[in-house]
Design a protein around this motif. Structure first.
Motif, short mmCIF file in Angstrom:
data_model
loop_
_atom_site.label_atom_id
_atom_site.label_comp_id
_atom_site.label_asym_id
_atom_site.label_seq_id
_atom_site.Cartn_x
_atom_site.Cartn_y
_atom_site.Cartn_z
N ALA A 71 -59.55 22.59 -45.13
CA ALA A 71 -58.51 22.22 -44.20
C ALA A 71 -57.53 21.29 -44.93
O ALA A 71 -57.77 20.10 -45.06
N SER A 72 -56.46 21.86 -45.43
CA SER A 72 -55.56 21.09 -46.28
C SER A 72 -54.14 21.10 -45.70
O SER A 72 -53.61 22.19 -45.51
N PRO A 73 -53.52 19.93 -45.44
CA PRO A 73 -54.11 18.61 -45.46
C PRO A 73 -55.07 18.45 -44.27
O PRO A 73 -55.02 19.27 -43.37
N PRO A 74 -55.88 17.42 -44.25
CA PRO A 74 -55.93 16.25 -45.14
C PRO A 74 -56.81 16.46 -46.39
O PRO A 74 -56.75 15.62 -47.28
N LEU A 75 -57.62 17.53 -46.43
CA LEU A 75 -58.48 17.69 -47.60
C LEU A 75 -57.70 18.35 -48.72
O LEU A 75 -56.85 19.21 -48.48
N GLU A 76 -58.01 17.95 -49.93
CA GLU A 76 -57.24 18.47 -51.04
C GLU A 76 -58.08 18.53 -52.31
O GLU A 76 -58.87 17.62 -52.56
N ILE A 77 -57.90 19.59 -53.08
CA ILE A 77 -58.52 19.63 -54.40
C ILE A 77 -57.65 18.77 -55.30
O ILE A 77 -56.46 19.03 -55.46
N THR A 78 -58.24 17.72 -55.87
CA THR A 78 -57.43 16.82 -56.69
C THR A 78 -57.52 17.17 -58.17
O THR A 78 -56.67 16.77 -58.95
N ARG A 79 -58.56 17.88 -58.56
CA ARG A 79 -58.75 18.17 -59.96
C ARG A 79 -59.70 19.34 -60.09
O ARG A 79 -60.47 19.62 -59.19
N GLY A 80 -59.65 20.00 -61.22
CA GLY A 80 -60.66 21.00 -61.50
C GLY A 80 -60.16 22.43 -61.44
O GLY A 80 -59.03 22.69 -61.03
N GLU A 81 -61.03 23.31 -61.83
CA GLU A 81 -60.68 24.70 -62.01
C GLU A 81 -61.75 25.56 -61.34
O GLU A 81 -62.94 25.28 -61.45
N ILE A 82 -61.32 26.60 -60.63
CA ILE A 82 -62.27 27.56 -60.05
C ILE A 82 -61.90 28.94 -60.57
O ILE A 82 -60.85 29.48 -60.22
N LEU A 83 -62.73 29.48 -61.46
CA LEU A 83 -62.46 30.80 -62.01
C LEU A 83 -63.35 31.82 -61.32
O LEU A 83 -64.57 31.68 -61.30
N PHE A 84 -62.73 32.87 -60.75
CA PHE A 84 -63.50 33.94 -60.13
C PHE A 84 -63.14 35.24 -60.85
O PHE A 84 -61.97 35.64 -60.88
#
Lengths: 342, 379
Positions: A71-84
């Motif tokens: 649920a963005s905002p308020p949740l947010e990915i601040t860093r990192g990588e997701i490879l699929f």
């Protein structure tokens, strides 16, 4: 089948999913609260990884982030990588991600009643998933739905196609969810506490069904659970999470036979055993700190019986303690760091 | 030992639906349940959803009126008591509920919640009651200075402790826990289980634990009642029930538990099919639709709960003739040496830290590499 111990492990396949340094934060009122921090793992074809932890450890947030359902905002990915399948999911457009969801990657939730639409028949809901991603006629989709209901062993499948979710039991609804999740032949299945709401005899049926279907289809599975019994039953690999971080990662055998992190050990000691009446359960004192009041050093330090001043100074990194076995604890392995005759 | 509580032929039928032209459906939630609770024991009632275990618990407290049957507490028939008599008696029997989020009044402070039974049963002056309330909070492991806070300021485990303190306030002899730990995380669950066991000993309580988690029950109870679809299928002391279950349903239930031991799933027999609806239970033995040993007689004839020797009873026509249960699975494998050693270390250091403080933990530690290098730098 896992290879017999002693023989070299087969060359790991190219992972279907790989998560690196994933951090998730809650942003609001000018503040940023870190909920998931620096989570990394990878998952290959046909394998099952269990994310284990108690409420608030960030296991569900991690899975939602992978699905692109935060649920963005308020949740947010601040860093990192997701490879699929080699593609960076964070770089994809919302439309491309929607095309993946329900097709190449799918998800089963804990409560099947709230994830099924009460106003449509079972058949229509499964057929919709087929037509949305694979096209084809309504008849073809319905035939596919019927085939899938038979594969998840729903009795009187033909009749069930035209029934509504409220006419089914909890176990049957969860079978429908599994049918819907697998109908398009996904490469990755994420299951978030899929059996927690079910009775134990029904849970056993669902777990065995999921295991069998996974063997047939070769898809990878990320299973989120708090139940160590379920973990032992289905996992190949395990990542134990505590307060937003992975604290230990190993094969299922190593987690249960050679637990390294004090949190993992405490969790196992807290479990009442079926084999007999122990005098007293080992417990983990206190409770998980609130995300806005995370300790500076090791997040488990305030509850850890082995805590020394160094533990509170810096966050311990996830380091290898044995081949393929990592723990985020400066005191692992314990017997080398403490004197047993204390 | 003598019986503190006795339930005789308890039945509860609910009517649902029904209108001008249709007959209501009768749900037989509990259909003829009798048992006795011995003073000082912990008795568990176990079963899956819809087996009627919670309904039985509520009828014991007379929170709901039985359709038929009697409950006798220390020789007094609860059904014969009026409102005042019942209220008095409820001081001696208390209940702890599953959901610590909905069973505490959000608009009352903790001190008010815990102190209410004291006020209700008219004990002492306001000041004495306050003293006793703070003492109760200490007893269940809550800091007394939190007494004036509201339930939402507490975690699930703490709220369950508040519920337990409230139950203890009226100095009960019997406490009924309806799934008292199943809403809690594993580590918190263990704390509450230990607390309940300590309190049982300290206040010489009799406990009835209603639960679905067979590991929790094994740990806590002396005797177990297994229910299926409104009736009792087996009663046995805890040890024998787990090592040698008699009724096919008990066997299935035990073999369905996922054990925290990798590689164990290969050996289990799974129960087919769903739990039938209590509105339309199967004829004869209610378990016959899922029972691997069912025969013609099971379809026609309701099995009586029969004496099976050694304090055991089972409701199965054929329990004497069934193949012996392979007890090995339910027991699980022993811990690996590494795990056993670390669990022992964990318990040892847990006690060390609690009794002698963090300095003792440091003294019992060999210096870490980081500490060594830091020491060199500072010197």
């Amino acid at each position: 089948m896992p290879p017999p111990s002693g023989s070299p492990r087969p060359e790991p396949q190219k992972p279907i999913l790989s998560v690196a340094g994933l951090s998730i934060a809650l942003r609001g009122r000018g503040r940023e609260t870190s909920l998931v921090q620096d989570v990394s793992f990878s998952l290959s074809e046909g394998r099952t990884l269990c994310l284990v932890g108690e409420s608030g450890c960030g296991k569900s947030l991690t899975s939602l982030a992978i699905m692109g359902l935060l649920a963005s905002p308020p949740l947010e990915i601040t860093r990192g990588e997701i490879l699929f399948e080699g593609r960076d999911l964070r770089a994809l457009s919302a439309r491309d991600r929607a095309d993946l969801r329900g097709d190449r990657m799918t998800m089963i939730f804990q409560e099947p009643m709230t994830s099924l639409n009460p106003a449509f028949t079972i058949g229509d809901q499964i057929a919709e998933a087929v037509m949305r991603h694979k096209g084809g006629t309504a008849e073809e989709a319905r035939a596919k739905a019927l085939e899938m209901l038979k594969r998840v062993r729903i009795p009187a499948a033909e009749k069930r196609l035209d029934e509504y979710p409220h006419q089914l039991s909890g176990g049957m609804r969860q079978r429908i969810m599994i049918a819907m999740a697998l109908v398009n032949g996904p490469r990755l299945l994420i299951a978030d506490e899929p059996t927690t709401a079910l009775d134990v005899t029904i849970q056993a049926q669902i777990l065995s069904l999921v295991r069998r279907l996974q063997q047939e289809t070769g898809s990878a599975m990320l299973l989120i659970t708090h139940d160590l019994g379920v973990v032992a039953e289905v996992a190949d690999e395990v990542a134990v999470m505590y307060a937003g971080r992975i604290v230990e990662r190993a094969s299922v055998k190593d987690i249960f036979d050679d637990p390294q992190h004090p949190y993992t050990i405490g969790l196992m000691g807290s479990l009442p055993s079926l084999s007999g009446r122990e005098e007293r359960l080992a417990t983990i004192p206190g409770s998980v700190p609130a995300p806005e009041r995370m300790p500076k050093g090791c997040r488990f330090a305030p509850r850890c019986p082995f805590c020394i001043p160094a533990c509170t100074e810096a966050q311990p990194p996830l380091l290898e303690v044995a081949p393929g076995h990592e723990a985020a604890c400066i005191r692992a392995p314990l017997e080398q760091h403490v004197t047993e005759a204390a | 030992m003598s019986a503190i509580l006795q339930a005789e032929g308890l039945k509860k039928y609910f009517k649902t639906g029904g209108g001008l032209f249709s007959k209501p459906t009768v749900v037989r939630a509990v259909d003829g349940v009798s048992f006795a609770v011995q003073k000082g024991e912990t008795l568990a009632i176990v079963g899956e959803s819809g087996c009627g275990k919670s309904t039985v618990g509520r009828m014991l407290m007379r929170l709901i009126e039985p359709t038929a049957g009697t409950v006798t507490f220390e020789g007094q028939d609860l059904g014969a008591l009026g409102e005042t008599g019942l209220r008095k008696l409820r001081g001696a029997m208390q209940m702890v509920f599953q959901d610590p989020f909905s069973s505490l009044n959000p608009r009352m402070t903790v001190a008010d919640i815990v102190g209410e039974p004291l006020w209700l049963h008219g004990e002492g002056s306001a000041r004495e009651r306050r003293e006793k309330t703070l003492e109760l909070l200490r007893t269940v492991g809550l800091r007394p200075d939190l007494a004036d806070r509201y339930p939402h300021e507490f975690s699930g485990g703490q709220r369950q402790r508040i519920g337990i303190a409230r139950a203890l306030a009226s100095s009960p002899k019997l406490v009924i826990g309806d799934e008292p730990v199943s809403a809690l995380d594993v580590s918190i669950q263990a704390q509450v289980i230990n607390l309940l066991e300590d309190l049982k000993e300290r206040f010489a309580l009799t406990l009835i634990i209603i639960a679905h988690d067979l590991a929790v029950i094994r740990h806590m109870s002396d005797r177990v009642i297994v229910m299926y679809l409104g009736s009792i299928v087996e009663v046995a002391p805890t040890g024998p029930l787990y090592s040698e279950p008699l009724h096919p349903y008990t066997r299935a239930l035990l073999s369905a538990i996922p054990l925290p031991v990798p590689g164990h799933h290969a050996e289990r027999k799974l129960l087919e099919g769903d739990i039938p609806s209590p509105a339309n239970p199967p004829s004869g033995c209610r378990f016959h639709t899922r029972c691997p040993y069912a025969q013609k007689r099971c379809v026609d004839e309701v099995p009586a709960l029969r004496d099976a020797g050694a304090g055991r009873m089972a409701a199965c026509h054929f329990f004497e003739d069934l193949p012996p249960e392979t007890a090995g699975r339910a027991l699980g494998a022993a811990d690996s040496p590494a795990k056993a050693r670390r669990l022992a270390l964990y318990k040892q250091f847990r006690t060390l830290r609690d009794t002698q403080g963090p300095e003792a933990v440091l003294r019992a530690s060999t210096p870490t590499m980081e500490a060594v290098t830091r020491g060199e730098q500072s010197s």
